[in-house]
Structure formats: structure tokens, C-alpha cells
Design a protein around this motif. Structure first.
Motif, PDB file in Angstrom:
ATOM      1  N   ILE A   8      41.310 113.728  43.284  1.00  0.00           N
ATOM      2  CA  ILE A   8      41.712 114.940  43.984  1.00  0.00           C
ATOM      3  C   ILE A   8      41.811 114.617  45.473  1.00  0.00           C
ATOM      4  CG2 ILE A   8      40.957 117.269  44.624  1.00  0.00           C
ATOM      5  CD1 ILE A   8      39.898 117.558  41.807  1.00  0.00           C
ATOM      6  N   TYR A   9      42.908 115.086  46.072  1.00  0.00           N
ATOM      7  CA  TYR A   9      43.177 114.781  47.473  1.00  0.00           C
ATOM      8  C   TYR A   9      43.235 116.082  48.263  1.00  0.00           C
ATOM      9  CZ  TYR A   9      44.602 110.306  45.506  1.00  0.00           C
ATOM     10  OH  TYR A   9      44.619 109.119  44.830  1.00  0.00           O
ATOM     11  N   ARG A  10      42.722 116.005  49.441  1.00  0.00           N
ATOM     12  CA  ARG A  10      42.865 117.120  50.373  1.00  0.00           C
ATOM     13  C   ARG A  10      43.254 116.537  51.714  1.00  0.00           C
ATOM     14  NH1 ARG A  10      39.033 120.340  47.900  1.00  0.00           N
ATOM     15  NH2 ARG A  10      37.384 119.285  49.017  1.00  0.00           N
ATOM     16  N   ASP A  11      44.286 117.064  52.341  1.00  0.00           N
ATOM     17  CA  ASP A  11      44.740 116.574  53.649  1.00  0.00           C
ATOM     18  C   ASP A  11      44.986 115.059  53.635  1.00  0.00           C
ATOM     19  OD1 ASP A  11      44.469 119.168  54.454  1.00  0.00           O
ATOM     20  OD2 ASP A  11      42.387 118.867  55.080  1.00  0.00           O
ATOM     21  N   GLY A  12      45.513 114.558  52.548  1.00  0.00           N
ATOM     22  CA  GLY A  12      45.883 113.145  52.499  1.00  0.00           C
ATOM     23  C   GLY A  12      44.742 112.204  52.186  1.00  0.00           C
ATOM     24  N   VAL A  13      43.575 112.768  51.882  1.00  0.00           N
ATOM     25  CA  VAL A  13      42.412 111.911  51.641  1.00  0.00           C
ATOM     26  C   VAL A  13      41.838 112.206  50.259  1.00  0.00           C
ATOM     27  CG1 VAL A  13      40.122 111.254  52.467  1.00  0.00           C
ATOM     28  CG2 VAL A  13      41.917 111.873  54.100  1.00  0.00           C
ATOM     29  N   ARG A  14      41.395 111.134  49.593  1.00  0.00           N
ATOM     30  CA  ARG A  14      40.800 111.295  48.272  1.00  0.00           C
ATOM     31  C   ARG A  14      39.421 111.931  48.450  1.00  0.00           C
ATOM     32  NH1 ARG A  14      40.209 107.642  43.052  1.00  0.00           N
ATOM     33  NH2 ARG A  14      42.273 106.859  43.573  1.00  0.00           N
ATOM     34  N   VAL A  15      39.229 113.080  47.870  1.00  0.00           N
ATOM     35  CA  VAL A  15      37.950 113.770  48.053  1.00  0.00           C
ATOM     36  C   VAL A  15      37.098 113.759  46.800  1.00  0.00           C
ATOM     37  CG1 VAL A  15      38.724 115.265  49.917  1.00  0.00           C
ATOM     38  CG2 VAL A  15      39.066 115.979  47.545  1.00  0.00           C
ATOM     39  N   ALA A  16      37.682 113.465  45.684  1.00  0.00           N
ATOM     40  CA  ALA A  16      36.892 113.424  44.448  1.00  0.00           C
ATOM     41  C   ALA A  16      37.590 112.542  43.429  1.00  0.00           C
ATOM     42  CB  ALA A  16      36.726 114.834  43.877  1.00  0.00           C
ATOM     43  N   THR A  17      36.792 111.881  42.591  1.00  0.00           N
ATOM     44  CA  THR A  17      37.334 111.071  41.515  1.00  0.00           C
ATOM     45  C   THR A  17      36.635 111.496  40.228  1.00  0.00           C
ATOM     46  OG1 THR A  17      37.577 109.277  43.120  1.00  0.00           O
ATOM     47  CG2 THR A  17      37.790 108.706  40.776  1.00  0.00           C
ATOM     48  N   PRO A  18      37.055 112.631  39.671  1.00  0.00           N
ATOM     49  CA  PRO A  18      36.330 113.169  38.505  1.00  0.00           C
ATOM     50  C   PRO A  18      36.382 112.194  37.323  1.00  0.00           C
ATOM     51  CG  PRO A  18      37.899 114.763  39.404  1.00  0.00           C
ATOM     52  CD  PRO A  18      38.205 113.447  40.030  1.00  0.00           C
ATOM     53  N   ALA A  19      35.333 112.239  36.518  1.00  0.00           N
ATOM     54  CA  ALA A  19      35.243 111.331  35.372  1.00  0.00           C
ATOM     55  C   ALA A  19      36.120 111.809  34.214  1.00  0.00           C
ATOM     56  CB  ALA A  19      33.786 111.213  34.916  1.00  0.00           C
ATOM     57  N   THR A  20      36.236 113.117  34.057  1.00  0.00           N
ATOM     58  CA  THR A  20      37.024 113.647  32.938  1.00  0.00           C
ATOM     59  C   THR A  20      38.085 114.598  33.468  1.00  0.00           C
ATOM     60  OG1 THR A  20      35.599 115.551  32.668  1.00  0.00           O
ATOM     61  CG2 THR A  20      34.979 113.556  31.449  1.00  0.00           C
ATOM     62  N   LEU A  21      39.034 114.882  32.611  1.00  0.00           N
ATOM     63  CA  LEU A  21      40.079 115.812  32.983  1.00  0.00           C
ATOM     64  C   LEU A  21      39.484 117.200  33.220  1.00  0.00           C
ATOM     65  CD1 LEU A  21      42.991 114.771  30.583  1.00  0.00           C
ATOM     66  CD2 LEU A  21      42.835 114.429  33.047  1.00  0.00           C
ATOM     67  N   GLU A  22      38.483 117.573  32.380  1.00  0.00           N
ATOM     68  CA  GLU A  22      37.866 118.898  32.524  1.00  0.00           C
ATOM     69  C   GLU A  22      37.297 119.048  33.931  1.00  0.00           C
ATOM     70  OE1 GLU A  22      37.305 116.861  29.922  1.00  0.00           O
ATOM     71  OE2 GLU A  22      38.752 117.977  28.711  1.00  0.00           O
ATOM     72  N   THR A  27      37.025 121.115  39.496  1.00  0.00           N
ATOM     73  CA  THR A  27      36.953 120.807  40.923  1.00  0.00           C
ATOM     74  C   THR A  27      38.153 121.409  41.649  1.00  0.00           C
ATOM     75  OG1 THR A  27      36.078 118.673  40.211  1.00  0.00           O
ATOM     76  CG2 THR A  27      36.576 118.910  42.561  1.00  0.00           C
ATOM     77  N   LEU A  28      39.318 121.237  41.047  1.00  0.00           N
ATOM     78  CA  LEU A  28      40.549 121.725  41.653  1.00  0.00           C
ATOM     79  C   LEU A  28      40.484 123.244  41.837  1.00  0.00           C
ATOM     80  CD1 LEU A  28      43.084 120.177  42.443  1.00  0.00           C
ATOM     81  CD2 LEU A  28      44.094 120.861  40.289  1.00  0.00           C
ATOM     82  N   ASP A  29      40.040 123.933  40.785  1.00  0.00           N
ATOM     83  CA  ASP A  29      39.960 125.390  40.865  1.00  0.00           C
ATOM     84  C   ASP A  29      38.964 125.818  41.938  1.00  0.00           C
ATOM     85  OD1 ASP A  29      41.776 125.502  38.864  1.00  0.00           O
ATOM     86  OD2 ASP A  29      40.343 125.974  37.264  1.00  0.00           O
ATOM     87  N   ALA A  30      37.882 125.070  42.030  1.00  0.00           N
ATOM     88  CA  ALA A  30      36.810 125.467  42.944  1.00  0.00           C
ATOM     89  C   ALA A  30      37.143 125.163  44.406  1.00  0.00           C
ATOM     90  CB  ALA A  30      35.501 124.758  42.550  1.00  0.00           C
ATOM     91  N   HIS A  31      37.669 123.943  44.671  1.00  0.00           N
ATOM     92  CA  HIS A  31      37.791 123.512  46.064  1.00  0.00           C
ATOM     93  C   HIS A  31      39.227 123.325  46.565  1.00  0.00           C
ATOM     94  CE1 HIS A  31      33.475 122.806  45.850  1.00  0.00           C
ATOM     95  NE2 HIS A  31      33.694 122.177  44.711  1.00  0.00           N
ATOM     96  N   GLY A  32      40.210 123.534  45.739  1.00  0.00           N
ATOM     97  CA  GLY A  32      41.596 123.360  46.220  1.00  0.00           C
ATOM     98  C   GLY A  32      41.986 121.895  46.320  1.00  0.00           C
ATOM     99  N   GLY A  33      43.019 121.612  47.154  1.00  0.00           N
ATOM    100  CA  GLY A  33      43.572 120.258  47.225  1.00  0.00           C
ATOM    101  C   GLY A  33      44.556 120.068  46.074  1.00  0.00           C
TER     102      GLY A  33
END
Lengths: 338, 338, 338, 338, 338
Positions: A8-22, A27-33
Motif C-alpha cells: 500500500i502506497y501513500r504519497d508515493g511511498v510504500r506504507v504497508a506490505t500486508p501479508a494477505t489480500l484480506e 488496511t486500505l479501507d482504514a487508512h486510504g492510499g
């Protein structure tokens, strides 16, 4: 493992690398990006999960599942579905292998699906992560980067085909008959290549028409136009190859006939020479046969053959033979048979 | 029985299956919904009855009666008249057979008329009845489903033609002269196929231009665009086949000439060999003929032939023969005739 | 030294000739006017300095660095980036060499980058400096003048190709087999030439579409249209050359076959003549062989051969021989063997 | 008599059949309605009279007088001038004959001019008089009906050409050399046919563009679109014929070369066989010639030839002959010459 | 004298015929109307005088001076510059010669410049002066009349080319090998003709687009459209000629190969016949040679040859010879060698 990378990227930076699609979806729903998910030969269930989460259109998912076999760009509401046909030149067989890449691009996601080894998507991700300004443009930057990579990978294909054509030109004038099949096979490859690349022109046309409507960043527009420019050159080269091979085929046919002319000339000369020889042989046969007739005559057993009893008979007969042979020799000589 | 199926749908569900066309018309007038009538080789009277009830345009009815032989889409006021040319690949004869399907689509009816076995309209109806959401879109859903089926049925035709072309390529380089006719015949089939499929592009173009004006549902638009996408691929394949066969024909002509060259080379070599042989034979003839001349000379009956009475005469004559033959042998050997 | 010339113009007149690029930038900022900088194989650093000062777009700078291989015109905000492919005809090898020129045109600058000897940019500058009215139009006048020069330099290329085609036509009908390769090679050159010149048409189209938007002076518009007119003629000539060579190739193939016919006729005549001769030779062989048979018969040693003892025996035998030979002669004569 | 028919219609019904053109003009001025005048090879004076009365444009009248040789539709103010090129297939010569029909259509008149027998204008008038509703549309209905008739009359031309092509296909593979000329001639006919029919597409395009502006009745629009649809099919068929004949020509060239190969193979085999035979004949010649040499030797008249006096001499000589012949026979057999 | 005619017209009537250009300019300034000046190979000074007076654009004057080699129409403010390429068919050489005519048309002037004999401008002026109504339209009427004349003069060119093609068709099937060159040369002429005439289509398109903007009289519009119509026909004919010659070339190649087949068949038959003959000759050789062997045997001088002393010996030997010959004859007959 079908999920190659999932970030997951926000402002051009990788902010999370989730282990699963779920986890990605949460994460996307919660924090955007925006999420960029790379799948490699996903199962139907995985594809359905992604499709459900991001609201992918069933027709596009169907194409992604079965393969579509033609580059295209389809807009479903706010999201884009892109099919690309990356190519790879195989030098050993002088063929071009085409894979297929699917890309779903929405407001907050970019999902890439790959079933073959090409194109090098990891490289695309590395490049974008090193250019946060570009990546900050969101999923459309991913679209640009994948397009750029696929189009860049056509360059060695063009080089390979060009090299083959150069070889064919040399082979052509060296008289190798195998060149026929090679031209035919390469022409088929070039046709295949044109089928893969030409739809890209329409694709970029459709993208450009959407620039204003969908508020694509001006800078990104320029980058996309730059890729389009590469596509134009590649398509032109493909067309040029087609024409060159067409010409090569025509020229080859003429050369084959020309070689036939040479062969025929050789045959014609052989035939004339053989006929000349036959004349020579026949002439000599006549020259040595003539004395035999005289010998036969004086070998007859008639009681009254005055010459036989004359002392000059024998030398006369020999002289007659010699004269007869000489006369024939001169006659043949004059007639240019000897 | 020309009426294959005859049903009335409301909200995507079959609400009535009238026994006769009259009943259909009455039910429709009374309760709304839309009628989907499938006719198989209808009589003129039946066609007129349907035309009168639904206000079908005489020109369209005329086309439906006589066959139109070209795919087209014509709008008469609120209703559409569609002509399709479904194709079927016949493997045994390597031909493509084209049928003709007519479809009248109005606000509250869809009338399909078929004169051949293809396409499988029953399958289309089953598919739609299993998808009430789509069928709820009304007669335009029927139009979509019929188009989709007809276009899907082109896939085996494309596969059959492709398979023939593959076989032709093999045949081409194996030197089978029958390939000429096969290329010609297949090229005619491909032309026929292109004539059947290319008008579909304009048809979908006309449909798309009407999307906004006639308020076609967005989802249905996507489905239709998906079918159009299939058509594009099919038309491109047809064009590709045409080019491949063109190339095959050119290459074939060259191969035929190439084979001629080989034949001519064989002829040329045979001619040279035969000429060599003639020299050999003639030489041997001369070698054995020469002694005969000497024998003839000493067979002459002259009274005064000194050698005849000498004891060394006979061996001398034999030696002369041997020497004569040997000299000739050496001369021919030196001249490379032997 | 990569900086060929470096000058600042105001109202069509050269007002400063700075020694370094830095000075140029400073003078320009201080006093206005526009800078025209000509670079020859600039280093990356120099290119970057210019790019930074004038705000050139990275994509354009990238193309200028690596070469783009196709004429194009790209608009980046207020500035234009133009790629041109000047051509030069090399008579010795009958080839056309293509260089590449880049031109950045902004509100107050025109930067030209050249890597080959052509085109003659110094001439362009001289011409403009002699025409202050035109030069007063600013950087766009430079754009016009460079385009005009590049297009003018195509004229000798067209002349060179035309001359080759004229020679090929003569060679064609003189029966020189080397013409095949020459046609093929020249056709490749013409294709290359078309690839270099055809994109110019689109380029001028794009320029024209921008005339109103960017307020190009009416007089300059006319000059540009005049150049475009030259381009049209050049592109038409290129297309004409392609067709002429295509025709030449077809005609050449026919002539080769025609020459084959002549060769075959020669062969056929030689074969018939040789067969005639064989008949003649065989006939004469029979005529001189026949008397031998009679001589053989009368050379037999039978005790009772009545003719042998008769005084008319010998003349009779000789007459028999003569008659026998004569009969054969007449028979062969009648059968047209002699 | 150049005036074929001359009638005035009101509300779709024939209300007057004036005897002369003057009467027509008067009736029309007095009572309204529209005049439909059919002229057959009118004199210049008659044409001028009509032109003056209805205000026909001099350029159109000039075309009607001299023939225009290309279908076209020209609008002069309120009136239309239409040139049509009806076709007729002549089976005997396998050619298509083209006539020319001119039609002036104004607010209250329709003037048709014909110089050949086709098209059947009387039939057009009968048809319209039987359909008053259509005829009530006024002169534009006449335009439609004439267009429809001319286009309908192309159908037998298409059928005739198709039939010829079918025959050519059969002839092609039967090896008849006359097919070359037939393909060439038919291709010329097809080109002529395309030249006559293709301008109709533009014509109908121009008509359609005028539908709104000139308030053409919706129903009449449909009828005209129906005719246009026929034209499209006819033009497509023409194009298909052109391609088929092109293919036929290519295939024919290949077949001719293929037949040449067969001929050459036959020649090659004949040559080899003839060479085999020469070996056989020569071998037998040697076999029977060898004993002759022995007979010659023992026919020599040397006084001292010991064998001659031995009782075993004769059988020995005969055996020697037999052995000599046998040895040669075996040698030749082993060398596969016999 | 470069000034051919020089007149001032008002309301369609010639009102002045000034002796010099200066006078023309003065008269025009003083009294209005428009000047029509015809120049033939003007000097640079004269051209400059006219240009200065009427404000002709330097680019146009440059083209008029150097020749432009392509038909075009360029608008410079209120005035038009037109380049035309009149054609003339030269029957003797079967070529088309192209000249160049320039026309400047402004609000109050029409200046025509001619460097060759064609077109017949005097005829144009005569025609216009006889039609004051048309000439009253001003300089645009002159433009129309010149265009009309140039286009009309293409008609004999078309006729000449058509005639050549007809002759080529006859020559084609008569087997004249010179037709190859003739087709090639005529195809080049046709290409040249197409290059001269095709730009006229764009020219008329540009003129039509200006009709409304520049308020061209409706009647003049019709006249111009009539000329355009002629141009369309001429361009179509040119295209038709190109296709016919293409076909002729293909057909010619096939005919050449067909003739080769016939030649090869002749060769093959000659070869078979010659081989048949060799068998016949060899057979007869064997038949007459066989008795020789018998004669040789009985010519041997052995003391003990019982047959020699028998009275039946001689007839026996002769019979043996006859039988031997007969047996051989029958054997050869049975083997079909005789």
C-alpha cells in the motif's frame, strides 16, 4: 504462491506490505492510499476475492481468467481494464513469443495479473518506488510504468527481427533455396507482431481522449505520449519489416528464375557441345570405315578381277584407301565437322 | 411447426407460454411485459400476422422473407431489424456454410426468424431465462444474447480455417502440387467469411451511436461492447488469414519454380552424363573397329602382297591390330574420353 | 568545442555574442531578446545546463541525448521540441544517410543540437541574419529556417534516387542480371527515405493546428505552409519511386522469363538440328555400309558360287554395290533424311 | 417519337395525359400537381423546351445532351439532376453494357431521359401508378422508383459475372490456356462495373445528407436507404469479384508453372530413358560386332596361319566368337547396360 | 514580347486595352474594373513590376519564377495563387508532356503566366469575352475558365492513353515480346499523369471550402463543381488505367510462361521423336549388319570348313543371312522399335 507483491502506497511511498489480500483490503479501507497487488497465475477464488473487493467488472474478470489475446483498454465506470501482449524474441527458433498481462486500475488500486515470465514487473515496481514523485500520481502511474515496460521490451524483438531480415538479405543473394521457408516463417512472425502491437495505437488514442475527462496529470500525459511515440515507431518498423519481406520474396522469385536461366544456358551449351561431338565422332567413324569398304571389295573371290593380278594392285588399293580417307577428312574439315 | 417457442416475460421471468400467436398478442396487450417469439421457416401468412401485430416495416418483412445476404441493422422508428449471417465450419469439405437469422426488436417484442439449423437459439433462450437480471432489460437483452451467440459460433469457424492454413503450410513445403487448389479454395472461403463478418463492425458502430439516444442500460452497453470486441478479433483474424494465404500463394509459386530448377539441374546432369557416355561408347567402338580394317586389308586377294607369304606376316598383322588398338586407347585416354 | 554559435537577438538583430553559455543566460535575463544556441555533440553536462536554464522537459532532453530516430514535434507547455532527420545522398554507394537534428524552441530561446555534419546550420543562421524582418519573429523564425533547410536538403536526395531509377530502367531492358540486387537495394533506400520524410506531414499538420492557438504570425504561417508544400512533393516523389521500383521488379521478372523463353527456343532449335543431323549421318552410314555387305558375300569361300567364275561377276558386284547405295540414297532423300 | 409518356399526377393519381409538351406545361400551371415526362432520345429543341419551362440548369442540360459517363447527383437550387448508368449483362460476349439515364427532379416535375433500351422505365411508371400512396410523395417518389429499378437491374449483371467466375474456376484447374485471356477480359468488365456502381455510394450519401434539409418523408427515406443497402451489396460483390479474379490470376500463373514442371519432368524422363536405350543399343552393337573381328582375322590370306590348317580351327574360331560375345554380354550385364 | 494580352474589364465588357503594364495599373486605379493580364515567359523585372503593383506574395512569385511542379492553390490574404499542370499527349512517342501555368487572382486582377504553348489561353479569353454575364463575375470567372480549359485539355490525354492501352491489349495476346517495355513505359506515363491530376481534387476541395467565406456567386460555384466533376472522372480514369496496366503486366507474365510451356512441349516432343528415331536407325543398322557377320564367317580361310565345299553352301549362307535379318526385323517389330 500467486501473490507476488502486495503493498500500500501513500504519497508515493510504500506504507504497508500486508501479508494477505484480506489485510490489504482492511488496511486500505482504514487508512486510504492505494494498493498495488501483483498476482501470478491466481486461482479463480483469489481472482474472485480481488474482484469482489475492488468491484471489478465480471466481463473484465472473465477476460483476465481466460485470456483475451488482443491488447485492449476498456473503461468500466471509474476503473480501467487493460490487456497487454508482451513479446519476447527467441533467437534459437527465430520466433516471437507473446504473453498476456492484465491490469486493473481504479481510484485506489492497481492489480496486475501475469501468467508468463515476461514482462519484468518487479523491475517496474522498483523503478516506481525509486521515483516517489511519479508514484504519488497513484494507480495511473502504475499503468504508465507497466505500459512503458511492455513497450520497452518490444525493442529487442524489433532488433531480433531486423537481424533476421539482414541475414535473409545476405542469404537471398547467395542463392540458398532454404531462404523461401525462412522468409515465409519470418513474415508470419512479423504479422503476429503487428497483430500484437497495432491495437496499442488505438489504446493510446483512447487513453488520450480520456485525459481531460479524467483529469490526468499533465506530466503523466507527457510520459504516456512518450510511450505512444515509441509504439508508433515500433508499429512503423513492423510495417517496414512486412514490406521488406514482401520485396525479398518478389526478388527471391526473380533470382530463382534467373538461376534457372543460368541452368538452362548450361543445358543448352551442353546440348550444343554434345551435338558438335557427335558430328566429330561420326566423321571419324566414316573416315576409318571407308578403307574397310575397299578392303572388302578386293577381298571378293571373283575369278576375273584384273587388278588382283597386277603387281601395282596392292599399293593401288592401299593408296585408294588413303585417298578415300583423305577426301572424307577434307570434306568434313570444310564442313567444319572436324 | 414454425413457432419454435413463444413466451411472454415480465421483469426477467417467463409469465406466459401462449399456444398460438393470437393468444400471445392478446396476453401482451392485456398484461404488458414483452413477447419473445421464435419462428422457424414461417409461412408468408404467419410472417404477415406477426408483422401486422407488431407494426413491422414492410421493407424489413420483405428482407426477412427473401433473405438479405448481408448482416445489417436498420432502425424503423422505435424498432430495430437485424440481419445476421451465422457461420458453420464443415470440416469434411473445408468450407464455411452461412445461414441467415432475422431479428425484430421493439419496445415489447423480440421476434427471431431462422431458416437454417444454426444458430442455437434455444440455447440463447435458456441462457437468458437463467439470468433474470439481464432478461429484465427487455427485448434489447434478447438482441444482445443473439448477437453474442452468433459471434461465439464464429470461433469454431476461425479455428477450422486456422487449422486448414496450418495444414496448408505443411503441405506447401512438402511439395504437394494439390496445394494450389487448396489455397485458392480456402482463400475464397476466407473472403466469404470476411464478407459475413466485416459488416458487423459497422453494425456495432451504429448500435453504439444509438446508446445515448435510446437510453440503453450501461451494463448492457458493456456487454455489447464485449461482443464487439470479439467481432474485432474475428475480423482481424479473417484479415490475417487472407494475408497468410496470399503469402502462401507467393511462396508456393516460388517453390514450384525452385522445384523446376532442381528438375532442370537433373535434366542438365543427365544430358551431360549421356554425352560423356556417348564419347566412351564411340571410343570403344573405334578401338575394336580399327583391327577390323587391318584384317580387311590382309583379307584382300591381290596376287602380289609380299607380307602374305612371309612367315612373320600373321604375327605382324596381329601385332599391328594390337598396336593400333592400343594407340587409339591411349589417345582417347589422354583426351579424357575413356 | 560543442558550442558552434551562441548569440542573442533583439528585433531581428544580433545584439550579443556571449563567450559562454552562462553569459548567455545572464544577458538574456538582464536585457531580454532571444538566444539562439547551436550545439555540436554536446556533453551531458552541457545539455543539462541548457535544459536547466530554459526548463527543457526531461523526456525531450532524453531524446536529444539518445537520438529518437523518427521526425517528431512535441509541445511541452510553451516550448516545442522538434526532431528532424536530414538526409544526404551518397552517390558512390547509392545509399541515403540520415542524421538527426534536435531543436528546442521556447519564448526566448532556440537551441539546436546536431551530431552529424548535415544540415548546414551556419547557412541557416547567415540567411536569417540577412533577413532581420523575418528574424524579428523570434525563435519561431529559427524553427522555420531550420525546417526549410532540412527539407531543401532532401532535394539532392530525390535527384540522386531519381537518377538511380533512370539507370535501373536502362539496365533493366539491357538484360543485366545484377539489376535484381540493385532494385532491391534501392527499394530499401526508398523505404528508409519514406520513413524519414512521411512523419513530416503529420508534423506540419500539428504545427498548423497550433497556428491560431499560439498566435503565429500570418507571414510565418505562409512560409511554413510553403515548406509543407515542399514536403508534400517530396513525399509524393518517394511514393512514386516506390511504385516505379515495384513496377521495375515485376517487369524484370517478366523479362527474365522472356529471356528464358529465348534460351529455351535456342535449346529447342539445337535439339531439333542435332536430331536432323543424326538422321543425315545415319543415312550416310547406311549408304556406305551397304556395299560392304555385298563385298562380304562375295568374299565368302564357298566352292560353288557360280557368279565368282563368270567374267561379268566383278563388274556385276560393283554395280550391285552402286545400285544398292543409290537406292538407299534415293529412299533417304525421299524421306527427307538427306 | 421522343416523348414516351407524359402525364400529370395529383395526390398519387394520373389526372391528365397531355398530347404535347406545351399542353403539359399549361395544364401544370393551371391546375398544379406534378408532371412526369419520359423522353427517348429527344432532339436538342425538345430538350431546350423542357429546360426552359422547368428552369433546368444549362450545365445539367449539357450533360444530358452529351452524356456524362459517370453516375452523379447534382443539386441546382430546388431541383436535382441525376445521372445513372444502368447495366445489362450480355451473355454471348461475356460483357456488361452500360447505358445512361438522366433524371431531372423538381418541385412539380420529374423528367427522365433515356438513350438506350434499359432501364425499363415503363415498368417503373406502372409500379408507381399501382401504388398511389407512394406516388403521392411527388417527384421524389419517381426518383426513388427509378433508382430502385436501375439498382435492381444490376442483379442479373452480378449473377452473370458470378457465373463467369464460376466457369473460370473450373477452367482454371482443367488447364485450358484460354483462361488467361478470359480472366483478363472479365477483370476489365468488373472494373467497368465497379466504375459504374461505386459512385452510387457517394450519391446516396449526398441524398441522405439532404434528407433533413429538404424534408424528405420518413417513409421515403427508408425506401431510399433500402436501395442504398442494395447498392452496398452490389459494390461489395464487385470488389469480391475483383479479388477473386486477382486470386485466379495468381493461381493460374502458378498452375502454368506447375504444368511446366510436369512437362520438364516428362522431358527429363524421356532424356534419361533415351540415354539408357543408347547404352543398350551400343552394347548389342558391340556384342555382334566382336565376332566380326575374329572372322576378319581368319579371313586374312597369310600363307602361314597355323590354325587355318588344323581341323579344329573352324570350330575353334566359332567358339572364340561365341565366347567373345558372351564375355561382352556378361560385362555389359554386370555394368547394368543391358 | 511577354505580354500576350492585357485588358481591363468592367461589367463583363472589355473597356480598355492598355499598351503597357504601367498604363494598365494607372487605368485600373483611376476607373476601377479588373485587369486580366496574360504573360508569356516574363522577365524577372516584369514579374516584379506586376507583383509590386498587385501586392503578390513573394513566395508565390518565387514559385511562378522557378516552377513548382505540382498543382496547388494557395490563398494569400485576399488573393489566390494557382499552379496548374496542363498536359498534352504526344502520339509519336506515346508520352504525356506536362507544362505549368500560374494564375494570380485578386479582387481586381487576374494575371496568368505561361511558359509553354499549352493551354490555349487565347481561347479562354475569347470564350469569356463572348459570355459577358460570366465575365461580369470578375477575376474568379477567369479562374474558372482557365481551370475549365486545362481540365478539358486532359481529355485528349485520356483518349491517347486509352488508345495505347487498347493497342497493348491486342499486342499482349499476339505474343509480341516488345509489349513488356511498352507496358512499363506507359505505366510510368500514367503515374506521371496521376501525379499531375490528383492534386486537383484537393484543390477543388479547398476552393469549395472557401465558397461561403469568400461569397462566391452560386452560379459560379456550379460551374466550378462541374469542372471538379470532370476532374473526378479524369482521376478515376487514371486510376483505372493504372489497374489495367497492372493486370496487363500480370497477364503478360503468365502468357510468357505459357509460351514457355509450349516451347518446352515442342522440345519434349522433339526429344521423344529423336529418341524414337534413334531406335529405328539402330534397328535397321543391326538388320543389315547381321548378314555381314555370316559373310565374315564364311570368308574365313580355314582348310576344314565342311559347308564351303557343299553345293548347298552358298544358298544356305544367303538364306541364313535372310533368316537372321528377318528374325531381327520381327524382334524389333514386336518391341515396337520399327
Amino acid at each position: 504462491m500467486p501473490v507476488i507483491d502486495n503493498a500500500i502506497y501513500r504519497d508515493g511511498v510504500r506504507v504497508a506490505t500486508p501479508a494477505t489480500l484480506e489485510e490489504t483490503f482492511e488496511t486500505l479501507d482504514a487508512h486510504g492510499g492505494f494498493a498495488w497487488i501483483g498476482l501470478y497465475r491466481p486461482s479463480d477464488a483469489e481472482l474472485d476475492a480481488v474482484a469482489a473487493e475492488f468491484g471489478l467488472h465480471p466481463l473484465a474478470v472473465e477476460d483476465a481468467r481466460k485470456g483475451h489475446q488482443r491488447a485492449k483498454l476498456e473503461r468500466y465506470g471509474d476503473s480501467l481494464f487493460v490487456v497487454l501482449r508482451p513479446g519476447r524474441y527467441v533467437d534459437r527458433t527465430e520466433t516471437v513469443e507473446f504473453g498476456e498481462v492484465h491490469l486493473f486500475v481504479g481510484a485506489n488500486f492497481a492489480v496486475g495479473i501475469r501468467r508468463a515470465e515476461t514482462p519484468d514487473v518487479a523491475k517496474v515496481r522498483r523503478r516506481l518506488e525509486e521515483d516517489p514523485e511519479l508514484l504519488a500520481q497513484g494507480p495511473e502511474a502504475v499503468l504508465y510504468a507497466v505500459l512503458d515496460e511492455v513497450v520497452d521490451e518490444y525493442a529487442p524483438v524489433v532488433a531480433g527481427l531486423e537481424n533476421d531480415i539482414d541475414e535473409i538479405e545476405d542469404q537471398l543473394f547467395s542463392g540458398d533455396p532454404a531462404v523461401t521457408r525462412r522468409i515465409y516463417d519470418l513474415a508470419s512472425e512479423v504479422m503476429e507482431f503487428q497483430r500484437a502491437t497495432r491495437p496499442l495505437l488505438d489504446m493510446f488514442g483512447a487513453l488520450e481522449r480520456g485525459f481531460d475527462k479524467y483529469g490526468v496529470d499533465v506530466e503523466l500525459q507527457r510520459y504516456l505520449r512518450d510511450v505512444k511515440d515509441h509504439v508508433i515507431r515500433i508499429v512503423e518498423r513492423g510495417e517496414g519489416f512486412r514490406q521488406l519481406l514482401q520485396n525479398a520474396l518478389s526478388v527471391h522469385a526473380t533470382l530463382v528464375t534467373q538461376r534457372q536461366n543460368e541452368e538452362m544456358q548450361r543445358l543448352s551449351e551442353a546440348s550444343v557441345a554434345s551435338s558438335e561431338q557427335a558430328k566429330k565422332i561420326s566423321s571419324w567413324a566414316a573416315i576409318i570405315f571407308a578403307p574397310t569398304l575397299i578392303a572388302g571389295i578386293y577381298g571378293m573371290n571373283f575369278a576375273f578381277m584384273p587388278e588382283l593380278d597386277e603387281p601395282w594392285g596392292y599399293p593401288f588399293a592401299l593408296s585408294l584407301m588413303a585417298v578415300f580417307a583423305l577426301v572424307l577428312y577434307l570434306v568434313f574439315k570444310q564442313r567444319k565437322w572436324l
